[in-house]
Design an enzyme around this catalytic site. Structure first.
Site, PDB file in Angstrom:
ATOM      1  N   GLU A  65      17.485 -20.504 -44.065  1.00 46.74           N
ATOM      2  CA  GLU A  65      17.401 -20.311 -42.896  1.00 46.74           C
ATOM      3  C   GLU A  65      17.419 -22.077 -42.271  1.00 46.74           C
ATOM      4  O   GLU A  65      16.803 -23.078 -43.482  1.00 46.74           O
ATOM      5  CB  GLU A  65      16.138 -19.977 -41.864  1.00 46.74           C
ATOM      6  N   ASP A  66      17.209 -22.279 -40.891  1.00 45.43           N
ATOM      7  CA  ASP A  66      17.016 -24.365 -40.829  1.00 45.43           C
ATOM      8  C   ASP A  66      15.361 -23.780 -40.492  1.00 45.43           C
ATOM      9  O   ASP A  66      14.792 -24.511 -40.572  1.00 45.43           O
ATOM     10  CB  ASP A  66      17.792 -24.729 -39.647  1.00 45.43           C
ATOM     11  N   ASP A  73      10.897 -19.459 -36.288  1.00 42.57           N
ATOM     12  CA  ASP A  73      10.665 -19.904 -34.458  1.00 42.57           C
ATOM     13  C   ASP A  73      10.239 -18.593 -34.238  1.00 42.57           C
ATOM     14  O   ASP A  73       9.188 -17.865 -34.807  1.00 42.57           O
ATOM     15  CB  ASP A  73      12.147 -20.268 -33.951  1.00 42.57           C
ATOM     16  N   LYS A 132       7.571 -21.820 -37.515  1.00 47.00           N
ATOM     17  CA  LYS A 132       6.547 -22.927 -36.502  1.00 47.00           C
ATOM     18  C   LYS A 132       6.464 -20.935 -36.407  1.00 47.00           C
ATOM     19  O   LYS A 132       6.636 -20.469 -35.088  1.00 47.00           O
ATOM     20  CB  LYS A 132       8.209 -22.440 -34.937  1.00 47.00           C
ATOM     21  N   PHE A 177      10.346 -29.265 -30.320  1.00 46.95           N
ATOM     22  CA  PHE A 177      11.446 -28.850 -30.828  1.00 46.95           C
ATOM     23  C   PHE A 177      12.121 -30.127 -31.511  1.00 46.95           C
ATOM     24  O   PHE A 177      12.602 -30.771 -31.102  1.00 46.95           O
ATOM     25  CB  PHE A 177      12.246 -29.407 -29.656  1.00 46.95           C
ATOM     26  N   ARG A 224      23.413 -33.533 -35.015  1.00 46.70           N
ATOM     27  CA  ARG A 224      22.637 -32.300 -36.628  1.00 46.70           C
ATOM     28  C   ARG A 224      23.048 -33.758 -37.581  1.00 46.70           C
ATOM     29  O   ARG A 224      22.615 -33.632 -38.372  1.00 46.70           O
ATOM     30  CB  ARG A 224      24.459 -31.415 -37.128  1.00 46.70           C
TER      31      ARG A 224
HETATM   32  P1  5GP Z   1      14.336 -17.794 -33.548  1.00 49.73           P
HETATM   33  O1  5GP Z   1      15.575 -16.320 -33.992  1.00 49.73           O
HETATM   34  O2  5GP Z   1      13.528 -17.750 -35.055  1.00 49.73           O
HETATM   35  O3  5GP Z   1      13.581 -17.851 -32.655  1.00 49.73           O
HETATM   36  O4  5GP Z   1      15.238 -18.990 -33.847  1.00 49.73           O
HETATM   37  C1  5GP Z   1      16.144 -19.285 -34.921  1.00 49.73           C
HETATM   38  C2  5GP Z   1      17.152 -20.276 -34.100  1.00 49.73           C
HETATM   39  O5  5GP Z   1      16.806 -20.914 -33.590  1.00 49.73           O
HETATM   40  C3  5GP Z   1      17.109 -20.992 -35.307  1.00 49.73           C
HETATM   41  O6  5GP Z   1      18.073 -20.900 -36.475  1.00 49.73           O
HETATM   42  C4  5GP Z   1      17.018 -22.299 -34.907  1.00 49.73           C
HETATM   43  O7  5GP Z   1      18.749 -22.741 -34.457  1.00 49.73           O
HETATM   44  C5  5GP Z   1      17.309 -21.835 -33.637  1.00 49.73           C
HETATM   45  N1  5GP Z   1      15.670 -23.012 -32.673  1.00 49.73           N
HETATM   46  C6  5GP Z   1      14.657 -22.999 -33.239  1.00 49.73           C
HETATM   47  N2  5GP Z   1      13.356 -23.827 -33.445  1.00 49.73           N
HETATM   48  C7  5GP Z   1      14.432 -24.850 -32.634  1.00 49.73           C
HETATM   49  C8  5GP Z   1      14.036 -26.262 -32.942  1.00 49.73           C
HETATM   50  O8  5GP Z   1      12.700 -27.024 -32.758  1.00 49.73           O
HETATM   51  N3  5GP Z   1      14.628 -27.192 -33.103  1.00 49.73           N
HETATM   52  C9  5GP Z   1      16.697 -26.933 -32.993  1.00 49.73           C
HETATM   53  N4  5GP Z   1      17.194 -27.108 -32.758  1.00 49.73           N
HETATM   54  N5  5GP Z   1      16.769 -25.578 -33.204  1.00 49.73           N
HETATM   55  C10 5GP Z   1      15.779 -24.367 -33.040  1.00 49.73           C
END
Ligand code: 5GP
Length: 190
Positions: free
Chosen positions: A112-113, A116, A145, A166, A179
């Site tokens: 994963e990137d 969150d 995070k 963010f 990106r």
């Molecule tokens: P989650 O399901 O954990 O809330 O979110 C996962 C996805 O939200 C990540 O794979 C990413 O694509 C997006 N995301 C969450 N935080 C950030 C951030 O700080 N920057 C960006 N560009 N995308 C985020």
């Protein structure tokens, strides 16, 4: 020489630099490799199934598998939850989860990137566990995070733990932009 960024807007502020990312990815690859070599008794030439989560993890996945120095089979799934906003709306839009049958009962590493709220990673882990009965299932994320977590999940391997900011660049977007930046940045407010 000017580039298109400087014509239109200032470049996003550097949050984690290109060299910091490169150093950490190299360390992380060592951690991941040690896990597979020590704990899991990979059979001779057994592939680790690496599943990158598009689009945000495409650069991290590419760098991580090259640093791993282990045989891998690379797959991707595509999950988006943010749209054009900077806060997760909690609704998972799942356009493409197609994965081949030959990943059944293998060592699987999800890449994963960023974790969150954790909803994407948690959903994906459960889905893969249920569908493919892996020998092992691990999650590597470039960023985590923890203060935003809505479900109980932590990456097994992560690059950087960050506060609630963010971030963009190194594969991560804002409304499909940024990106291509080779560092992680923070958007400038103007
Ligand atoms: P989650 O399901 O954990 O809330 O979110 C996962 C996805 O939200 C990540 O794979 C990413 O694509 C997006 N995301 C969450 N935080 C950030 C951030 O700080 N920057 C960006 N560009 N995308 C985020």
């Amino acid at each position: 020489m000017s580039n298109l960024y400087s014509l239109k807007a200032t470049l996003p502020t550097v949050f984690i630099s290109k060299s910091q990312i490169a150093n950490r990815v190299a360390e992380l690859a060592e951690e991941v490799k040690n896990f597979y070599l020590s704990q899991n008794n990979l059979e001779q030439n057994e592939n680790i199934i690496v599943i990158g989560v598009l689009k945000g993890a495409f650069i991290f996945t590419a760098d991580l598998i090259r640093a791993l120095k282990l045989p891998t089979q690379l797959e991707f799934v595509r999950i988006a939850s943010y749209g054009d906003s900077t806060k997760s709306n909690g609704i998972l839009n799942i356009p493409d989860l197609a994965l081949p049958n030959n990943i059944v009962n293998k060592h699987i590493l999800i890449v994963e990137d960023i974790v969150d709220t954790g909803k994407t990673a948690s959903f994906l882990k459960q889905y893969i566990q249920d569908q493919f009965n892996p020998k092992s299932l691990k999650l590597a994320s470039l960023l985590s995070k923890p203060s935003r977590r809505a479900v109980e999940i932590d990456p097994d391997f992560y690059g950087f733990e960050i506060e609630d900011k963010f971030v963009i660049g190194y594969g991560l977007d804002f409304g499909e932009k940024y990106r291509e930046l080779d560092y992680l940045g923070i958007l400038n407010e103007d």
